[in-house]
Motif scaffolding. Sequence first.
Motif, short mmCIF file in Angstrom:
data_model
loop_
_atom_site.label_atom_id
_atom_site.label_comp_id
_atom_site.label_asym_id
_atom_site.label_seq_id
_atom_site.Cartn_x
_atom_site.Cartn_y
_atom_site.Cartn_z
N GLY A 27 0.77 -1.24 0.00
CA GLY A 27 0.00 0.00 0.00
C GLY A 27 0.80 1.28 0.00
O GLY A 27 0.21 2.37 0.13
N PHE A 28 2.11 1.21 -0.15
CA PHE A 28 2.89 2.44 -0.24
C PHE A 28 2.61 3.13 -1.57
O PHE A 28 2.21 2.51 -2.55
CB PHE A 28 4.38 2.12 -0.12
N GLY A 29 2.87 4.44 -1.58
CA GLY A 29 2.56 5.21 -2.78
C GLY A 29 3.71 5.44 -3.72
O GLY A 29 3.50 5.87 -4.85
N SER A 30 4.95 5.14 -3.28
CA SER A 30 6.09 5.46 -4.13
C SER A 30 7.32 4.67 -3.72
O SER A 30 7.40 4.17 -2.58
CB SER A 30 6.40 6.97 -4.07
N LEU A 31 8.27 4.60 -4.63
CA LEU A 31 9.53 3.92 -4.40
C LEU A 31 10.62 4.71 -5.13
O LEU A 31 10.56 4.89 -6.34
CB LEU A 31 9.48 2.48 -4.92
N PHE A 32 11.61 5.16 -4.36
CA PHE A 32 12.69 5.99 -4.90
C PHE A 32 14.03 5.29 -4.71
O PHE A 32 14.29 4.72 -3.65
CB PHE A 32 12.73 7.34 -4.20
N LEU A 33 14.89 5.38 -5.73
CA LEU A 33 16.21 4.75 -5.69
C LEU A 33 17.31 5.80 -5.72
O LEU A 33 17.23 6.80 -6.45
CB LEU A 33 16.39 3.82 -6.89
N ALA A 34 18.37 5.53 -4.95
CA ALA A 34 19.55 6.40 -4.92
C ALA A 34 20.44 6.12 -6.11
O ALA A 34 20.30 5.11 -6.79
CB ALA A 34 20.32 6.19 -3.62
#
Length: 276
Positions: A27-34
């Motif tokens: 249910g998370f809204g986003s995924l960001f990568l370094a």
Amino acid sequence: MDFGVCTFLTDYGIDAVTLARAVEERGFGSLFLAEHTHIPVGRESPWPGGPELPTKYAHTFDPFVALGAMAAVTERIALGTGVSLVNQHHPLNLAKEVASVDRLSNGRFELGVGVGWNVEEMAHHGVDPKRRTAAMLERIEACRAVWTQDEAEYHGEFVDFAPVWSWPKPVRVPPVLIGGGGPRVLDRVVAHGDGWIPLRISRTELDTFATRVDELQRKAADAGRGRLPVTVYGASPMAVAAYADAGADRLLFALVDTDDPAESLAELDALAELTR
């Protein structure tokens, strides 16, 4: 308030496809990568996080390649860079990479950007650390030209190219989230960005952060812009209400570095429970 996950995706940790599916399923809204292209062995630049540089910095996947794989196995979550070191890309290559991921994800990509802290790393890419901010802003402008114009051209101090054809175009012009916490970052966000992505605002810094968010929105209004969203990278999951009160729109929770995928999934479960 939106909740997401940020991480250094490494060759020894959880794989891209498993992580992306798990983030969306919970249910998370986003995924960001370094992003780091490499870490110079002879590094002299101090790491802002402490005396010893964590292993993960030298083991990251290329975020655009990984996000392309993630786009193929998800349908809802926003996918982004947190943050891309844009000075380490030629803008024509970067514009193509961003547009490609945005098309693969059907318009779910967000470009978080920063100038970086590792002077030796940027020097290997020919970046003058004293001019890194100005160079980054030109690259952002050049990318926008490629995304929005059929025959794009750009002529600046750091970026210069005659009219070009470059497809695919993105589904939408990807939002550019500008990282940083220095005294001039808010002006850069208003002039060149679509949002602010400050790094690791601790609970002791929330009063100052709230003041800066108010200042950002005043500057945006004075410039004739609407409200600019604020994403906190590496937020504490124990202070959700306090971040909301301070004016944050989205919190990205950093996954702990581990070589055990089961531990990463368990941590995602715990974070999901805290934010319900």
